[in-house]
Design an enzyme around this catalytic site. Structure first.
Site, PDB file in Angstrom:
ATOM      1  NE  ARG A 153      -8.310  42.139 -12.428  1.00  0.00           N
ATOM      2  CZ  ARG A 153      -8.126  42.471 -13.709  1.00  0.00           C
ATOM      3  NH1 ARG A 153      -6.905  42.537 -14.217  1.00  0.00           N
ATOM      4  NH2 ARG A 153      -9.156  42.749 -14.478  1.00  0.00           N
TER       5      ARG A 153
ATOM      6  CG  HIS B 125       1.812  35.596  -8.893  1.00  0.00           C
ATOM      7  ND1 HIS B 125       1.258  34.633  -9.711  1.00  0.00           N
ATOM      8  CD2 HIS B 125       1.924  36.708  -9.660  1.00  0.00           C
ATOM      9  CE1 HIS B 125       1.061  35.133 -10.917  1.00  0.00           C
ATOM     10  NE2 HIS B 125       1.450  36.406 -10.914  1.00  0.00           N
TER      11      HIS B 125
END
Length: 267
Positions: A156, A136
């Site tokens: 990340r 997301h």
């Protein structure tokens, strides 16, 4: 009842003009407002997020995955209630179609992962639940309340070339290469009390006016109250929009008949 300490968090992608009732300190670009988790409910964290740029494409592990990867923290399931959004604001959640780990790897390395996500246009009143493993990204121009497991683990996968550490190998272990389940997102009705989520991690309701006794019964123990409109009271202490407080139970809260709040507790 205790008002939770508020912490202003500056971010490069933060904003110097925040939606009411917040006002950014002079010269600061505020990306997040954190409320210190109460001792009675250490597994939950509430924060507001304000964006002027896209956040990284990222993913969080489940409790079991965090443990298997040697993390010292729990995993993270989270949910978002959008409170304000610019006309073109979007949230990227899940993939357009099923993809395998090698496809995600290549896309993260060449930047095309951004285009593989589904970017949902958002407005105030939209609600999304983000299970662990969901890839997301929060887009620019969004203000939202985030209710999450109290965990600081973020992997990340892609960060638009910013000079920050990526966590591709761990992220690929936990990332689900699937679309977001439509049952986990919706636009809330303009008024009324509605269940936001009730699962193995978080129970939360948006409560307008005076909650039904059946709702109050679900918060018979320590709970968090997040006022969104009007003034509420607990133990003779006022709670205003922009505050976050923990009460011994919902029965300890005096609700504003014309107000609105979010009640939260761990499952």
């Amino acid at each position: 009842m205790t008002l939770l300490p508020r912490r202003w968090v500056e971010k490069p992608w933060g904003r110097d003009c925040l939606p009411p009732p917040f006002t950014a300190p002079a010269g600061c670009h505020i990306g997040e407002v954190w409320f210190e988790p109460p001792a009675a409910l250490p597994s939950l964290l509430v924060k507001y997020i304000f964006t002027s740029e896209k956040l990284s494409v990222q993913v969080h592990p489940s409790d079991a995955q965090a443990q298997s990867l040697g993390e010292s923290d729990r995993g993270k399931e989270e949910c978002w209630l959008v409170i304000d959004a610019e006309p073109d604001a979007t949230l990227g959640i899940g993939f357009r179609e099923e993809v395998d780990a090698e496809t995600i790897r290549r896309a993260a390395l060449d930047g095309t992962i951004e285009d593989m996500l589904v970017w949902y246009p958002v407005r105030a009143g939209d609600f999304f639940y983000i299970p662990a493993g969901t890839v997301h990204a929060i887009g620019a121009g969004v203000s939202l309340v985030e209710i999450q497991q109290n965990s600081d683990i973020t992997y990340r996968l892609y960060d638009y070339g910013r000079p920050r550490e990526l966590h591709l190998e761990k992220g690929l272990v936990v990332a689900r290469g699937t679309p977001h389940d439509p049952a986990l997102r919706r636009h809330l009705p303009h008024a009324g009390t509605v269940e936001l989520v009730s699962n193995a991690f978080i129970v939360a309701h948006r409560c307008d006016g005076l909650p039904d006794p059946a709702i109050l019964a679900q918060y018979a123990g320590p709970c968090i109250v997040i006022p969104r409109k009007g003034e509420m009271w607990a133990s003779a202490i006022p709670i205003h929009p922009g505050d976050c407080a923990v009460a011994g139970s919902a029965a300890d809260i005096t609700f504003d008949p014309a107000g609105s709040c979010v009640l939260v507790r761990p499952a």
